[in-house]
Design a protein around this motif. Structure first.
Motif, mmCIF file in Angstrom:
data_model
loop_
_atom_site.group_PDB
_atom_site.id
_atom_site.type_symbol
_atom_site.label_atom_id
_atom_site.label_comp_id
_atom_site.label_asym_id
_atom_site.label_seq_id
_atom_site.Cartn_x
_atom_site.Cartn_y
_atom_site.Cartn_z
ATOM 1 N N TYR A 196 0.845 -1.172 0.000
ATOM 2 C CA TYR A 196 0.000 0.000 0.000
ATOM 3 C C TYR A 196 0.893 1.239 0.000
ATOM 4 O O TYR A 196 1.881 1.298 0.721
ATOM 5 N N ILE A 197 0.500 2.212 -0.809
ATOM 6 C CA ILE A 197 1.201 3.491 -0.842
ATOM 7 C C ILE A 197 0.153 4.571 -0.605
ATOM 8 O O ILE A 197 -0.802 4.698 -1.374
ATOM 9 N N PHE A 198 0.341 5.325 0.465
ATOM 10 C CA PHE A 198 -0.559 6.418 0.797
ATOM 11 C C PHE A 198 0.207 7.723 0.688
ATOM 12 O O PHE A 198 1.179 7.931 1.411
ATOM 13 N N GLY A 199 -0.229 8.609 -0.189
ATOM 14 C CA GLY A 199 0.422 9.897 -0.355
ATOM 15 C C GLY A 199 -0.007 10.921 0.679
ATOM 16 O O GLY A 199 0.641 11.954 0.833
ATOM 17 N N GLU A 244 5.545 -5.555 8.295
ATOM 18 C CA GLU A 244 5.320 -6.734 7.460
ATOM 19 C C GLU A 244 5.927 -6.594 6.060
ATOM 20 O O GLU A 244 5.828 -7.509 5.265
ATOM 21 N N VAL A 245 6.508 -5.445 5.755
ATOM 22 C CA VAL A 245 7.046 -5.212 4.416
ATOM 23 C C VAL A 245 8.500 -4.747 4.500
ATOM 24 O O VAL A 245 8.967 -4.310 5.534
ATOM 25 N N GLY A 246 9.203 -4.855 3.375
ATOM 26 C CA GLY A 246 10.584 -4.380 3.310
ATOM 27 C C GLY A 246 11.572 -5.469 3.625
ATOM 28 O O GLY A 246 11.228 -6.580 4.009
ATOM 29 N N GLY A 293 14.468 -7.624 5.561
ATOM 30 C CA GLY A 293 14.578 -8.037 6.956
ATOM 31 C C GLY A 293 15.492 -7.150 7.779
ATOM 32 O O GLY A 293 15.245 -6.921 8.957
ATOM 33 N N TRP A 294 16.542 -6.600 7.160
ATOM 34 C CA TRP A 294 17.486 -5.775 7.919
ATOM 35 C C TRP A 294 16.903 -4.438 8.339
ATOM 36 O O TRP A 294 17.436 -3.770 9.210
ATOM 37 N N SER A 295 15.758 -4.037 7.747
ATOM 38 C CA SER A 295 15.193 -2.729 8.093
ATOM 39 C C SER A 295 14.144 -2.827 9.192
ATOM 40 O O SER A 295 13.625 -1.816 9.633
ATOM 41 N N LEU A 296 13.817 -4.032 9.618
ATOM 42 C CA LEU A 296 12.762 -4.202 10.623
ATOM 43 C C LEU A 296 13.264 -3.965 12.032
ATOM 44 O O LEU A 296 14.339 -4.105 12.402
#
Length: 163
Positions: free
Chosen positions: A1-4, A156-158, A160-163
């Motif tokens: 999902y992308i919300f602007g 839940e996205v991206g 693994g190293w950014s979580l």
């Protein structure tokens, strides 16, 4: 999902290169000149880090709502910069584009692509409602088939190293 979130100069997905699939995205509220889905025109003899020709792209099952610009094919087309290598073999299928009632095309073609398949898309200035999850859903029962699940949460996205 992308919300602007109706913020100026927000953009969505930019596509360059070959054999990509853009599937089942929900993109809402992008403002300004950047597209929700921007299919970039290639540069002649592009270096590997440049704008490579888009070939064999599939854009399937996306919902685009309340964006100033939805889909642009041949984006950044510029003969002066030799950015003229046409988008080739692209499929737009089963997408829902919900307009804002403006006199703008919901799919903008800046340079005519080679072999574009456009099928089963719903292009609509729709009546909608905002659910408790914050996502807008169509009131029209014909559009319900495009709803496939709840929005993903940030954790839940991206990678693994950014979580």
């Amino acid at each position: 999902y992308i919300f602007g979130e109706s913020e100026s100069n927000t953009g969505g997905i930019r596509v360059m290169g070959e054999n990509h699939i853009v599937r089942n995205n929900y993109i809402q509220g992008l403002k300004g000149s950047r597209a929700a889905i921007s299919i970039i025109e290639g540069i002649e003899n592009s270096p590997i880090h440049g704008y490579l020709q888009v070939k064999n792209l599939q854009v399937i099952g996306n919902t685009l709502k309340d964006n100033d610009v939805n889909i642009v094919i041949g984006d950044l087309y510029n003969p002066a910069k030799k950015q003229t290598v046409k988008v080739e073999n692209t499929v737009l299928r089963d997408n829902v584009l919900l307009g804002k009632g403006k006199e703008k095309p919901l799919i903008l073609i800046r340079d005519e692509p080679i072999n574009l398949t456009d099928e089963k898309n719903i292009v609509y200035d729709a009546a909608i409602f905002q659910n408790k999850d914050g996502v807008y859903y169509p009131k029209d029962k014909k559009l319900e088939k495009n709803i496939i699940g709840r929005p993903l949460k940030k954790n839940e996205v991206g990678p693994g190293w950014s979580l």
